[in-house]
Design an enzyme around this catalytic site. Structure first.
Site, short mmCIF file in Angstrom:
data_model
loop_
_atom_site.label_atom_id
_atom_site.label_comp_id
_atom_site.label_asym_id
_atom_site.label_seq_id
_atom_site.Cartn_x
_atom_site.Cartn_y
_atom_site.Cartn_z
N GLU A 74 -3.59 13.37 92.88
CA GLU A 74 -4.69 14.29 93.24
C GLU A 74 -6.06 13.79 92.77
OE1 GLU A 74 -5.97 19.02 92.81
OE2 GLU A 74 -3.93 18.36 92.34
N LYS A 107 -2.14 21.97 96.41
CA LYS A 107 -1.58 23.27 96.04
C LYS A 107 -0.50 23.63 97.06
CE LYS A 107 -2.81 25.22 93.06
NZ LYS A 107 -2.30 25.24 91.66
#
Length: 402
Positions: A215, A231
């Site tokens: 990420e 997410k």
């Protein structure tokens, strides 16, 4: 199992073994490809909250003092000097990020690491040799909370959401294990996991961080700010991918964080330039599917590194919304601090800033190896499912550290 003379050496964490950590071949995350393997440490600065002052400003000042001018990131990058200072590894803990954001710091970290570190590197044709390893033994994991305690915390967040205090809170658990010998090969193995966009190792006196993060916390390149929040997680099966794509709960949670990240970038971007280039794209990390979006903006004139860090730390996908309210609940509910996890780790230079969010990350101090994992909690969260998701995320990390 270790036999013979190695058993004697690995029976304790001898100081010469731990202190050898900084002598490894340099391999922090996001190093420019053309410079990898030909860097040598020039200087370093570390910060803990007890040192006082503004860590973001102090980091920028330290970099400036060593020829890395990051007070106006919108300026054209200088020509890369192959014979001079290349750039710096930058590590920001979740605690440092919380303090930068004006949030409530949580419990102390169980890992003995600094909360911010800057390591300046120059080019070299003769990098220091990797010291001989002492083997590696890791003991059993001790969890910071039980599954029941984790589930109870999830219910506490749902209660807060029901009362309108927050929309989402990310909860993180921790585990530690004793070790002996040389942990660096295991941390390097972690950094090579599939999908580790920010794979690498950063070391310091008596500590080391291994990262396999997919990420992007923040990237600055060619006048553009980019963040890629992740997410939403499912097993990497055909059914898991379908379930993730069709889950109303996961999509709502994801879009909430995308909106938070858009707001964070808007504080440091040219007016009206924030955009979402890719929404809820499903990508693979090890044996998991994860949903990722790409948020970009044009950089505002005069933006420096310190203000950049204050705007994006700690990352929205590991805090919640609203961010300061979520940080308050995190501090109250998590039993130990987040240490090296849920912060930022990567590379900074005048023409290239690329920091990964330290999920899928492990750290070692003189006594223990530490791992963290968690997930975002919304009103629709099922406590047992959240506990299972955290276990799924930490599984590949723990396996790499065997």
């Amino acid at each position: 199992m270790v036999h013979g003379k190695s058993t004697e050496r690995m029976s304790t964490n001898r100081p010469d073994v731990v202190e050898a950590l900084p002598q490894m071949v340099v391999d922090p995350p996001a190093v420019p490809t053309t410079c990898r393997g030909r860097l040598t440490e020039r200087a370093r600065w570390q910060w803990r909250p007890t040192d006082g002052g503004d860590p973001a400003a102090q980091a920028e000042e330290f970099l400036t003092a060593h020829g890395l001018h990051l007070h106006d990131l919108a300026r054209p990058a200088p020509t890369h000097d192959p014979d001079g200072v290349c750039g710096a590894a930058l590590y920001v803990s979740a605690t440092a990020g919380t303090l930068m954001a004006g949030g409530t710091p949580g419990p102390p970290s169980p890992a003995d690491l600094p909360d911010l570190a800057v390591v300046i590197y120059a080019h070299t044709d003769t990098p220091p040799p990797t010291p001989p390893t002492a083997g590696w033994w890791r003991g059993p994991w001790t969890e910071s909370w039980t599954p029941h305690q984790h589930a109870t915390a999830v219910e506490a967040v749902r209660h807060a959401i029901g009362h309108g205090e927050v929309y989402q809170v990310n909860l993180v658990g921790h585990a530690a294990a004793p070790y002996a010998g040389d942990p660096l090969p295991a941390l390097a193995r972690l950094g090579r996991l599939p999908g580790a966009r920010y794979g690498g190792v950063l070391t310091g006196p008596g500590w080391a961080i291994g990262c396999a993060s997919p990420e992007t916390l923040i990237e600055v390149r060619d006048g553009t700010l980019t963040t890629r929040p992740i997410k939403g997680t499912r097993p990497a099966t055909t059914a898991g991918r379908t379930d993730l794509l069709t889950s109303a709960k996961e999509r709502a949670e994801h879009i909430m964080i995308v909106d938070l990240e858009r707001n964070d970038l808007a504080r440091i971007a040219a007016t009206g330039s924030v955009r979402v280039d890719d929404l809820f794209a499903v990508r693979r990390w090890c044996d998991l599917w994860q949903a990722e979006s790409t948020v970009r903006a044009d950089i505002a004139d005069g933006l420096g590194l310190a203000d950049l860090l204050r705007a994006v730390c700690p990352g929205g996908s590991v805090t919640g919304a609203p961010k300061l309210a979520a940080l308050h609940h995190i501090a109250a509910l998590e039993p130990v601090g987040r240490g090296a996890s849920m912060g930022g780790l990567g590379w900074v230079s005048p023409g290239h800033i690329d920091l990964g969010l330290t999920i899928r990350t492990a750290a070692v101090d003189r006594e223990s190896v530490h791992v963290w994992a968690g997930g975002g909690i919304t009103w629709d969260s099922d406590p047992e499912a959240e506990v299972a998701e955290a276990a799924a995320k930490t599984g590949p990390v723990r396996a790499a550290l065997r």
